[in-house]
Design an enzyme around this catalytic site. Sequence first.
Site, PDB file in Angstrom:
ATOM      1  N   LYS A  52      12.330   1.086  -4.363  1.00  0.00           N
ATOM      2  CA  LYS A  52      11.392   2.065  -4.938  1.00  0.00           C
ATOM      3  C   LYS A  52      11.606   2.157  -6.448  1.00  0.00           C
ATOM      4  O   LYS A  52      12.754   2.108  -6.918  1.00  0.00           O
ATOM      5  CB  LYS A  52      11.601   3.423  -4.262  1.00  0.00           C
ATOM      6  CG  LYS A  52      10.559   4.478  -4.614  1.00  0.00           C
ATOM      7  CD  LYS A  52      10.789   5.777  -3.826  1.00  0.00           C
ATOM      8  CE  LYS A  52       9.798   6.863  -4.169  1.00  0.00           C
ATOM      9  NZ  LYS A  52      10.031   8.116  -3.418  1.00  0.00           N
ATOM     10  N   SER A 127       6.031  10.183  -1.056  1.00  0.00           N
ATOM     11  CA  SER A 127       5.826   9.427  -2.273  1.00  0.00           C
ATOM     12  C   SER A 127       6.269   7.966  -2.179  1.00  0.00           C
ATOM     13  O   SER A 127       5.872   7.155  -3.011  1.00  0.00           O
ATOM     14  CB  SER A 127       6.573  10.100  -3.422  1.00  0.00           C
ATOM     15  OG  SER A 127       7.968  10.069  -3.183  1.00  0.00           O
ATOM     16  N   SER A 151       9.486  12.278   1.685  1.00  0.00           N
ATOM     17  CA  SER A 151       8.914  11.049   1.121  1.00  0.00           C
ATOM     18  C   SER A 151       9.377   9.738   1.742  1.00  0.00           C
ATOM     19  O   SER A 151       8.828   8.694   1.415  1.00  0.00           O
ATOM     20  CB  SER A 151       9.160  11.004  -0.377  1.00  0.00           C
ATOM     21  OG  SER A 151       8.219  11.833  -1.008  1.00  0.00           O
TER      22      SER A 151
END
Length: 447
Positions: A52, A127, A151
Amino acid sequence: MTAVYARISETEDQVGSFITLTEEEALVKAREMDEAGIDPENILAGLPIGIKDNIVTEGTLTTAASRMLEDFVPIYDATVTEKVKESGMISVGKLNMDEFAMGGSTENSYFKLTRNPWNLDKVPGGSSGGSAAAVAAGQVPVSLGTDTGGSIREPAAFTGVVGMKPTYGRVSRFGLIAFGSSLDQIGPFTRNVKDNAIVLNAISGHDPKDAMSHTEEVPDFTEGITDGVKGMKIGVPKEYMQEGGLQDGVKEAVLEAIETYKKLGAIVETVSLPHSKYGIPAYYIISSSEASSNLQRFDGVRYGYRAKDVESLEELYVKTRTEGFGPEVKRRIMLGTFSLSSGFYDAHFKQASKARTLIRRDFENVFEEYDLILGPTTTTTAYGIGEQIDDPIAMYLSDILTVPVNLAGVPAISIPCGFSDGMPVGLQLIGKHFDEKTIYQAAYAFE
Ligand code: GLN
């Protein structure tokens, strides 16, 4: 490794999981490993992984999906990045996300949209939407995401993959671009439960560089994973199944999962987490307060985006932050600054902290008698792109089933448990502090 990039270029135009691809470095690394001879004992050697984009990677662009960090190339590695390298896994690139991890659909990225591989008109969740979509689309077998209020688990549920938020303190946050520091945890996405346990082992452990990192010993999460759930006591919070917005198909899939657990020999009973209703307000006040403080460092002076044509220092700060942050990030900074301001602190931040204590106690009470808590991960399956983005309150409310876990600091996984209207449904299993092992054991039994 060549096959991995072939698969990525075949699918990336549609899915859009990556902000940065590091093909050249990955191929060199893979070749070096081939030449040196791969250690047959190390099952992670050469495994492609996506990271990420809020986890810093030395020499590789790390943006947190923000214009503020559009050109930011870190000069050090996060502890998890180091651990990924030490384990022999090879990073193939950096994954798309909501800006600074604020959001639940990956529509808040400054750079691009990521689509749900099951239906390209739907969001992948967020997210960590890029991390989830990359695994769901078969671009990578493993990725890392972060979970401050859901998330990892929400996008895992929306895309039908396995996503684990470990106990707060289990995985080092050093080198993670901070959002809500008392809530943030890094964790793995995989296609199955056992792989997830193996990767969590590789990234866990005490780290003196993270003040909240725990010294608790890290067990082998795969040990006993095949032992089943016979006699295990599982509580199903009535609040999680009564939730008004719970989609029928989601409820049915979870009820079926409960039947499966009973058939496998678990004792499944209804329990109560009475303070769950305070989860959303407490979470949004605490996480935004911490974010407003963490994001103060983006001032146009030290690093990151800097506004041009300014005449004073004050103007530099204001213009940089006006141009560098997107609308959702600004909303959180305002909410957080307001909640912490003198005169409002007692009414907001202090109350939220008290609610947090009550929520934590709810979990402790249930865990006195039960080994695990089970429920849906989300109230609905993935919704359409653009459907909720203009309604921040609706977006916030959809986190109702994931945020209490972060407030309590306990670990939780989302695993696929069926479909509703053609989209995957996620089953959430919540465990005691530092008891990821029981979660994996129960998740494996279901798979
Ligand atoms: N959707 C939640 C939020 O917007 C969770 C985000 C997260 O876990 N990073 O804050």
